[in-house]
Every structure is written in structure tokens, then in C-alpha cells.
Design a protein around this motif. Sequence first.
Motif, PDB file in Angstrom:
ATOM      1  N   CYS A   1     -54.838 -83.999  76.010  1.00  0.00           N
ATOM      2  CA  CYS A   1     -56.036 -83.210  75.697  1.00  0.00           C
ATOM      3  C   CYS A   1     -56.385 -83.448  74.237  1.00  0.00           C
ATOM      4  CB  CYS A   1     -55.784 -81.726  75.948  1.00  0.00           C
ATOM      5  SG  CYS A   1     -57.182 -80.678  75.527  1.00  0.00           S
TER       6      CYS A   1
ATOM      7  N   ASP B   1     -59.113 -82.295  72.503  1.00  0.00           N
ATOM      8  CA  ASP B   1     -60.123 -81.389  71.962  1.00  0.00           C
ATOM      9  C   ASP B   1     -59.937 -81.199  70.462  1.00  0.00           C
ATOM     10  OD1 ASP B   1     -61.600 -80.939  74.174  1.00  0.00           O
ATOM     11  OD2 ASP B   1     -60.721 -79.011  74.690  1.00  0.00           O
TER      12      ASP B   1
ATOM     13  N   SER C   1     -57.329 -84.912  80.124  1.00  0.00           N
ATOM     14  CA  SER C   1     -58.297 -83.814  80.099  1.00  0.00           C
ATOM     15  C   SER C   1     -59.609 -84.298  79.500  1.00  0.00           C
ATOM     16  CB  SER C   1     -57.768 -82.641  79.266  1.00  0.00           C
ATOM     17  OG  SER C   1     -56.685 -82.017  79.896  1.00  0.00           O
TER      18      SER C   1
ATOM     19  N   SER D   1     -64.048 -83.480  80.438  1.00  0.00           N
ATOM     20  CA  SER D   1     -64.970 -82.348  80.487  1.00  0.00           C
ATOM     21  C   SER D   1     -66.107 -82.646  81.455  1.00  0.00           C
ATOM     22  CB  SER D   1     -65.557 -82.081  79.090  1.00  0.00           C
ATOM     23  OG  SER D   1     -66.578 -81.111  79.138  1.00  0.00           O
TER      24      SER D   1
ATOM     25  N   HIS E   1     -70.308 -83.349  71.679  1.00  0.00           N
ATOM     26  CA  HIS E   1     -69.203 -83.029  72.595  1.00  0.00           C
ATOM     27  C   HIS E   1     -69.278 -83.912  73.831  1.00  0.00           C
ATOM     28  CE1 HIS E   1     -66.981 -80.780  75.711  1.00  0.00           C
ATOM     29  NE2 HIS E   1     -66.253 -80.303  74.720  1.00  0.00           N
TER      30      HIS E   1
ATOM     31  N   LYS F   1     -66.563 -86.855  74.874  1.00  0.00           N
ATOM     32  CA  LYS F   1     -65.826 -86.794  76.137  1.00  0.00           C
ATOM     33  C   LYS F   1     -66.155 -87.982  77.038  1.00  0.00           C
ATOM     34  CE  LYS F   1     -63.702 -83.143  74.979  1.00  0.00           C
ATOM     35  NZ  LYS F   1     -62.286 -83.286  74.564  1.00  0.00           N
TER      36      LYS F   1
ATOM     37  N   ASN G   1     -61.851 -82.826  84.764  1.00  0.00           N
ATOM     38  CA  ASN G   1     -63.088 -82.567  84.021  1.00  0.00           C
ATOM     39  C   ASN G   1     -63.483 -81.101  84.162  1.00  0.00           C
ATOM     40  OD1 ASN G   1     -62.987 -85.511  84.832  1.00  0.00           O
ATOM     41  ND2 ASN G   1     -64.767 -85.560  83.492  1.00  0.00           N
TER      42      ASN G   1
ATOM     43  N   TYR H   1     -69.419 -77.213  73.301  1.00  0.00           N
ATOM     44  CA  TYR H   1     -69.653 -77.399  74.735  1.00  0.00           C
ATOM     45  C   TYR H   1     -71.012 -76.826  75.121  1.00  0.00           C
ATOM     46  CZ  TYR H   1     -68.909 -77.443  79.792  1.00  0.00           C
ATOM     47  OH  TYR H   1     -69.035 -77.683  81.137  1.00  0.00           O
TER      48      TYR H   1
END
Length: 270
Positions: free
Chosen positions: A52, A54, A91, A93, A127, A131, A153, A173
Motif C-alpha cells: 500500500c 498511500d 492496494s 483505488s 490521486h 493510482k 481497488n 480521493y
Amino acid sequence: MGSSSLMGESVLEEKIRDMEANEERLEVYDVDVLDYQSILISLNNCNAVFCCLDNPEGYDEEKEVDLEVRGAINVVEACARTESIEKIVFSSSLTAAIWRDNIGTQKDVDEKCWSDLDFCLKKKLWHALAKTQSEKAAWALAMDRMVNMVSVNPGLIVGPSVAQHNPRPTMSYLKGAAQMYENGVLAYVDVEFVADVHIRAFEDTSACGRYFCFNQIVNTEEEALKLVQTLSPLIPMPPRHEKEMQGSEVYEERLRNKKLNKLVEAGFAC
């Protein structure tokens, strides 16, 4: 076990360090996803990677996109060179699939869909751009190196204090949320369900490809209000929140997650 982020330390990482102090068999490594060697060291004797990437600082500039893509490439390449790795659960999105000019005319938005990179760049949807590019880069390298990879996702991740502890990624997001809402592609998911799906994606040998992961599609004013309440006080309550929702417009749902339902309910994905 390794934990890392593009910058800063998250609440999750703090909890992991607390666990390390109390769990004899848990080893925690400091990993910089931009440092390939640090990833290799942390993967020694591991058989699973839950990746992940993020950014806790959110996505406000194009340079953050490049950093995430580099991190994804480093992780997959390191897994390819680690003989003990059985599978990567990557991970991503929903934002990697829902953004393009004609989304409002498309009946089904599912795992075959990808966000349009030029559209994301033009609209400064950083974002979504991060992704999309990082997941595409991960898939390309995983297939080239014959690494077993599955991607999850999720929609907007919610849960007890999730948004409050991660305000910048949450707001990143939600950039363009009104357009997502009107086009039936705004969705959210409980953090515990996301974690469960990641585990299932690793343990189920039939799991393959991408999995859209969400609990609720927001396509009515009532559902939009519920989401705002969940995100409060990060997002202020609208002045009409006490009025009863009657006769509100219902937007067509476009997101489909039949593939995930098969994984969760029956254990067969493809």
C-alpha cells in the motif's frame, strides 16, 4: 514484516510499533520504497507482500505521482528477486478506473476499466493519476517477471476515525466528488472489510487480476448525507441536513463488483 510510506509515519505504523514491543515473532523493518535495497532486506524469508503506497500527505502535485510509480516498480522488482514470495496483494483505488471524458455514458464500470491518464492530468486529479500509473506499472512488471500479483481497488476507505487520522489522502480521493456522485461512481468501503478482502485475495489460490472493493455506492442525496456524516468534521454538514430527503434525484449506479462477491462468498474469482 515491513512498513513504509512515501513520507511521514502513519497512525497504522505507530500501532505496528506498539505490536512489535508485545509480539515476540513480529519483526518490523524501516523500509523506504524509493530504496530498492531496503525493500530486498525486509523481504527475506517473507511469502506475502501487501503493498500500500498511500501518501499520508495527500496528492497535490505531479511529483508525488512519480514517487509512487517508482515505489511500485521497486516493490515488484524486489518481490521478483525474492524466491520465497508467493504473491503480492497490491492496494490501488477505484480512482484508477473511473475517470475519463465519457464515464457518464458507460453502463458498466468494472475491473476491465482504467482511468484516462491525459484526462487525469488535464483535471489535476493527482490521486487518480498516481493510482492509475502505479498500478499499471506494477502490473506490467509483474507480468514481465512472472510474479503472482492481485490488486484490490477500494472505494473511499471509512471507519472509526479513519478520515480524521488520514485527512489529506481522504480529501485527495474526494477531488471531483460531485462528478463521481452524478456519474454513479462514488463509493466507500469499511476499513475492516478492505483488510479482510486483502487477506482473502492472498489466501485464495484462485484469486487473480483486479478486484473492485466497496460496500456502498453513493447515488442519492440520502446516501451522500450519510457519507458526509461519516466524514464529519473533516467535511462540514450542509445546512439542509435536518430536512427530510424526499423526491431527491437518483443517479444510475455504474460500478460493478461481481468478481469481488465471488471471492468473498464462494471463494472463486475467475
